[in-house]
Each structure stands twice: as structure tokens, then as C-alpha cells.
Design a protein around this motif. Structure first.
Motif, PDB file in Angstrom:
ATOM      1  N   LEU A 189       0.845  -1.181   0.000  1.00 37.27           N
ATOM      2  CA  LEU A 189       0.000   0.000   0.000  1.00 37.27           C
ATOM      3  C   LEU A 189       0.887   1.241   0.000  1.00 37.27           C
ATOM      4  O   LEU A 189       1.845   1.307   0.789  1.00 37.27           O
ATOM      5  CB  LEU A 189      -0.858  -0.030   1.268  1.00 37.27           C
ATOM      6  CG  LEU A 189      -2.027   0.904   1.487  1.00 37.27           C
ATOM      7  CD1 LEU A 189      -2.983   0.879   0.318  1.00 37.27           C
ATOM      8  CD2 LEU A 189      -2.734   0.496   2.766  1.00 37.27           C
ATOM      9  N   VAL A 200       0.542   5.434   0.267  1.00 37.95           N
ATOM     10  CA  VAL A 200      -0.336   6.571   0.515  1.00 37.95           C
ATOM     11  C   VAL A 200       0.507   7.836   0.665  1.00 37.95           C
ATOM     12  O   VAL A 200       1.695   7.775   0.958  1.00 37.95           O
ATOM     13  CB  VAL A 200      -1.205   6.381   1.777  1.00 37.95           C
ATOM     14  CG1 VAL A 200      -2.098   5.160   1.640  1.00 37.95           C
ATOM     15  CG2 VAL A 200      -0.354   6.293   3.026  1.00 37.95           C
ATOM     16  N   PRO A 211      -4.367   5.033   5.440  1.00 38.01           N
ATOM     17  CA  PRO A 211      -4.275   3.673   4.908  1.00 38.01           C
ATOM     18  C   PRO A 211      -5.160   2.724   5.714  1.00 38.01           C
ATOM     19  O   PRO A 211      -5.302   2.870   6.931  1.00 38.01           O
ATOM     20  CB  PRO A 211      -2.790   3.312   5.072  1.00 38.01           C
ATOM     21  CG  PRO A 211      -2.278   4.219   6.118  1.00 38.01           C
ATOM     22  CD  PRO A 211      -3.101   5.474   6.062  1.00 38.01           C
ATOM     23  N   SER A 224      -1.464   9.641   8.428  1.00 41.39           N
ATOM     24  CA  SER A 224      -0.251   8.821   8.311  1.00 41.39           C
ATOM     25  C   SER A 224       0.987   9.672   8.025  1.00 41.39           C
ATOM     26  O   SER A 224       0.910  10.716   7.363  1.00 41.39           O
ATOM     27  CB  SER A 224      -0.436   7.767   7.222  1.00 41.39           C
ATOM     28  OG  SER A 224      -0.715   8.375   5.974  1.00 41.39           O
ATOM     29  N   LEU A 243       3.544  -1.080   3.983  1.00 46.32           N
ATOM     30  CA  LEU A 243       2.997   0.272   3.839  1.00 46.32           C
ATOM     31  C   LEU A 243       4.117   1.264   3.595  1.00 46.32           C
ATOM     32  O   LEU A 243       5.113   1.283   4.303  1.00 46.32           O
ATOM     33  CB  LEU A 243       2.238   0.674   5.103  1.00 46.32           C
ATOM     34  CG  LEU A 243       1.797   2.147   5.171  1.00 46.32           C
ATOM     35  CD1 LEU A 243       0.757   2.437   4.102  1.00 46.32           C
ATOM     36  CD2 LEU A 243       1.261   2.485   6.553  1.00 46.32           C
TER      37      LEU A 243
END
Lengths: 113, 113
Positions: B11, B13, B19, B80, B109
Motif C-alpha cells: 500500500l 499513501v 491507509p 499517516s 505500507l
């Protein structure tokens, strides 16, 4: 520092050899868990010891064995090593035999060549 | 029945984004659901955990949402930051003596600044 000590941090060895990984649990913890982490398998549970006795077995190969000593440190022995055994091996400890409060060590990276 | 399925695998972001990482389980006996955060070269560290008697738990910027009927739970990271870039693992277990954590495959992530 998590309080769980794993040695060595890195290990490179040849196929067919035998290695021993060591884990000292956090002070006061009675349970030690061994996990194998590889890219394609994630964190796979191998074996658990509680106060010196084997408590649970997971996907541990017959070539692998472990024990927990009276001072509560644990050793994971890997023999007849194959290329596919290359992975990160983590030890975790917890106060008792319940699944919460796991504290992981920093792992031993094993490379079999 | 022992599996925990985690998605997505990775992922990306932007900083400030939220996220969301999802996990699904089959074993209805599971009653303890932790999330672990792992930075490169380190072992997984417990981030937050939930039990099925609540639908949501927040700790700082981290929130777990739990849907017992769907047998799913998810991790949300509010606002985040690049420092949140890590691998996140969900896990599940029955909170009794003799049980171990079953981990999802992990989500990598990356939070872009």
C-alpha cells in the motif's frame, strides 16, 4: 530494545550443515515461541516452550528441533540445511502460556548457500 | 480454519492519508486480534489489539474496526506519516492457555512525504 535477545544476527552456511540459533527471553517471561519468516510464507509458527517443556508444535520440519533450558533461554537447531531454509527466524517471549503480550526479538537472518 | 487472510499485500499513501489494512478469519473461536508493526531489521512489535466484545478501539492515530458477523477486522492509520512506513501484520488467537498467534501474510505500507 525489546528485551528478547537473539544471537547471532546473521548466519551464512552451506547446504547440509547444522546451525544453532539462540534466544534469551525477556526477564520474567516463561514462554518462548519460534517463528520463521520468509518472503512467500509470512510468519510461520514453529514451536513453543513453556517453562522448559514443549507446549505446541507448528509447521516445524523434522530436521529442526528446539529446547528450552532451566535458565529459560532457548535454542533452535536446524540440520541438513537446504536452500529453502533461508529465512528470518524470530523468537518471541511472553509471561505465561496465553497468546497475548508476545515480545519479539530482532531475529536471526539465515542464509544457506 | 486456522488461516488469517490479509490484504492488500502492499500500500502506498501520501502523508496525511488514511491507509486501511484488512484481515479476515474463519475460526469463530478466535477472540483476540492484535496488530503488529515491523520495521526493517527489527522484530514485529505489538501495536494495538482488540477483543470481539467491542467494534472499535483507538490508540493514538491507530484504530481497529471489528465486524464479528463478517469475521473481519481492519487497521486504520489516521494522519499517516513517513515514519509509519513499515510492514503491518494482523493476527488472531483464542485467548486461552496453550494457544498461539496465527499471523496474516503482512502488508508493506509506504507513506510518501
Amino acid at each position: 530494545d525489546s528485551g528478547v535477545t537473539q544471537t547471532p544476527k546473521h548466519l551464512i552456511t552451506a547446504t547440509g550443515q547444522r546451525v544453532t540459533l539462540r534466544c534469551s527471553p525477556r526477564s520474567g517471561d516463561l514462554s518462548v515461541y519460534w517463528y520463521q519468516q520468509s518472503l512467500d510464507q509470512g510468519l510461520q509458527f514453529l514451536i513453543q516452550y513453556y517453562n522448559g517443556e514443549e507446549r505446541a508444535k507448528g509447521n516445524i520440519l523434522e530436521r529442526f528441533s528446539a529446547q528450552q533450558f532451566p535458565d529459560l533461554h532457548s535454542e533452535l537447531n536446524l540440520s541438513s540445511l537446504e536452500l529453502g531454509d533461508s529465512a528470518l527466524y524470530f523468537c518471541a517471549s511472553s509471561v505465561d502460556d496465553r497468546p497475548y503480550g508476545y515480545t519479539f526479538g530482532s531475529g536471526t537472518r539465515l542464509t544457506v548457500v | 480454519q486456522q488461516q488469517v487472510k490479509q490484504s492488500p499485500q502492499s500500500l502506498i499513501v501520501q502523508k496525511g492519508g488514511i491507509p486501511i489494512i484488512n484481515c479476515a478469519y474463519e475460526n469463530t473461536a478466535f477472540d483476540y486480534f492484535p496488530w503488529y508493526q515491523q520495521f526493517p531489521g527489527k522484530g514485529p512489535a505489538l501495536l494495538i489489539a482488540i477483543r470481539p466484545d467491542v467494534s472499535e478501539k483507538k490508540e493514538g492515530r491507530f484504530t481497529i474496526s471489528f465486524n464479528k458477523s463478517a469475521k473481519q477486522f481492519s487497521l486504520h492509520i489516521m494522519d499517516s506519516q513517513p515514519g509509519d512506513s513499515a510492514t503491518y501484520f494482523c493476527a488472531a488467537s483464542k485467548e486461552e492457555y496453550g494457544n498461539k498467534l496465527v499471523f496474516g501474510a503482512g502488508t508493506i505500507l509506504r507513506v510518501k512525504s
